[in-house]
Design a protein around this motif. Structure first.
Motif, PDB file in Angstrom:
ATOM      1  N   THR A  32       8.272   2.363  -2.168  1.00 45.47           N
ATOM      2  CA  THR A  32       7.393   3.086  -2.441  1.00 45.47           C
ATOM      3  C   THR A  32       7.098   3.863  -3.668  1.00 45.47           C
ATOM      4  O   THR A  32       8.041   3.452  -4.650  1.00 45.47           O
ATOM      5  N   GLU A  33       5.911   3.831  -4.064  1.00 45.99           N
ATOM      6  CA  GLU A  33       5.208   4.366  -5.309  1.00 45.99           C
ATOM      7  C   GLU A  33       6.323   5.133  -5.889  1.00 45.99           C
ATOM      8  O   GLU A  33       6.767   4.650  -7.667  1.00 45.99           O
ATOM      9  N   ASP A  34       7.032   5.643  -5.347  1.00 45.68           N
ATOM     10  CA  ASP A  34       7.832   6.667  -6.197  1.00 45.68           C
ATOM     11  C   ASP A  34       9.214   6.614  -6.822  1.00 45.68           C
ATOM     12  O   ASP A  34      10.273   7.291  -7.204  1.00 45.68           O
ATOM     13  N   GLY A  35       9.531   5.203  -5.592  1.00 41.96           N
ATOM     14  CA  GLY A  35      11.042   4.496  -6.144  1.00 41.96           C
ATOM     15  C   GLY A  35      11.653   5.640  -4.750  1.00 41.96           C
ATOM     16  O   GLY A  35      12.689   5.218  -4.771  1.00 41.96           O
ATOM     17  N   ALA A  36      11.473   6.501  -4.002  1.00 39.12           N
ATOM     18  CA  ALA A  36      12.213   7.179  -2.778  1.00 39.12           C
ATOM     19  C   ALA A  36      12.853   6.175  -1.814  1.00 39.12           C
ATOM     20  O   ALA A  36      14.155   6.621  -1.184  1.00 39.12           O
ATOM     21  N   ASP A 117      -0.225 -10.092  -6.382  1.00 39.83           N
ATOM     22  CA  ASP A 117       1.053 -10.180  -7.289  1.00 39.83           C
ATOM     23  C   ASP A 117       1.939  -9.680  -6.060  1.00 39.83           C
ATOM     24  O   ASP A 117       2.904  -9.594  -6.425  1.00 39.83           O
ATOM     25  N   GLY A 118       1.487  -9.550  -5.008  1.00 35.95           N
ATOM     26  CA  GLY A 118       2.370  -9.816  -3.981  1.00 35.95           C
ATOM     27  C   GLY A 118       2.863  -7.602  -3.570  1.00 35.95           C
ATOM     28  O   GLY A 118       3.744  -7.595  -2.629  1.00 35.95           O
ATOM     29  N   THR A 119       2.327  -7.041  -4.569  1.00 35.24           N
ATOM     30  CA  THR A 119       2.213  -5.879  -3.795  1.00 35.24           C
ATOM     31  C   THR A 119       1.330  -4.712  -2.733  1.00 35.24           C
ATOM     32  O   THR A 119       0.562  -6.130  -2.423  1.00 35.24           O
ATOM     33  N   VAL A 122      -2.004   0.103  -0.749  1.00 32.06           N
ATOM     34  CA  VAL A 122      -1.668   1.481   0.078  1.00 32.06           C
ATOM     35  C   VAL A 122      -2.525   3.309   0.231  1.00 32.06           C
ATOM     36  O   VAL A 122      -2.620   3.442  -0.439  1.00 32.06           O
ATOM     37  N   LYS A 123      -3.597   2.867   1.816  1.00 31.78           N
ATOM     38  CA  LYS A 123      -4.246   4.792   1.403  1.00 31.78           C
ATOM     39  C   LYS A 123      -3.675   4.971   2.988  1.00 31.78           C
ATOM     40  O   LYS A 123      -3.834   5.358   3.263  1.00 31.78           O
ATOM     41  N   GLY A 124      -4.180   6.712   1.942  1.00 35.85           N
ATOM     42  CA  GLY A 124      -4.051   7.267   3.269  1.00 35.85           C
ATOM     43  C   GLY A 124      -5.134   8.217   3.376  1.00 35.85           C
ATOM     44  O   GLY A 124      -5.621   9.068   1.963  1.00 35.85           O
ATOM     45  N   GLN A 133      -1.162   4.378  -3.021  1.00 36.22           N
ATOM     46  CA  GLN A 133      -0.926   4.364  -4.220  1.00 36.22           C
ATOM     47  C   GLN A 133      -0.475   2.989  -3.884  1.00 36.22           C
ATOM     48  O   GLN A 133      -0.840   2.116  -3.174  1.00 36.22           O
ATOM     49  N   THR A 134       0.727   2.450  -4.933  1.00 40.31           N
ATOM     50  CA  THR A 134       0.826   1.028  -5.032  1.00 40.31           C
ATOM     51  C   THR A 134       2.894   0.492  -4.274  1.00 40.31           C
ATOM     52  O   THR A 134       2.964   1.070  -5.322  1.00 40.31           O
TER      53      THR A 134
END
Length: 139
Positions: A32-36, A117-119, A122-124, A133-134
């Motif tokens: 996830t974008e925040d790395g969580a 680029d493989g990412t 993501v949209k909510g 987010q990416t």
């Protein structure tokens, strides 16, 4: 000769099937974008979904269960393994379904697309307001 040309073109057009456009597949593991956490995306029956399969950073005091869910019967389910992306279908250029945010217990309409680029983009969305987010591929 002029009358044969349109007939020949019509026959040719009927013989060549129309091609449908398909979105780039999104299956895989993404941070996830925040790395969580890591979301694993793949088939769920005839649809596509994504579950939280690894927690990388636990927020201090964060619950281990889905305490913010509006459905009281789901508040005791574990956050690990929880469906985050659900009901995704190929919409041609992207994938459309729902995304769940366990931090506030809400579900939103979602649009997901794989970038070159493989990412994963993501949209909510609520109505036409979207938050993006990416997510990057997990190693």
């Amino acid at each position: 000769m002029r009358t044969m040309l349109p007939a020949a073109l019509a026959l040719l057009a009927a013989a060549v099937p129309a091609t449908a456009f398909a979105a780039t597949p999104i299956a895989g593991r993404y941070v996830t974008e925040d790395g969580a956490g890591v979301i694993t995306v793949g088939p769920c029956g005839s649809l596509t979904c994504g579950k939280l399969t690894t927690i990388l950073k636990k927020r201090p005091g964060a619950p281990d269960t889905d305490v913010n869910n509006s459905d009281a019967s789901l508040r005791t389910r574990s956050v690990l393994g929880m469906p985050i992306l659900s009901e995704f279908q190929d919409a041609g250029k992207d994938w459309r379904g729902k995304i769940y945010d366990p931090r506030n217990g809400k579900t939103y309409k979602s649009i997901v697309a794989k970038n070159a680029d493989g990412t994963l983009a993501v949209k909510g969305c609520i109505a036409f307001f979207c938050k993006s987010q990416t997510w990057r591929p997990a190693k």
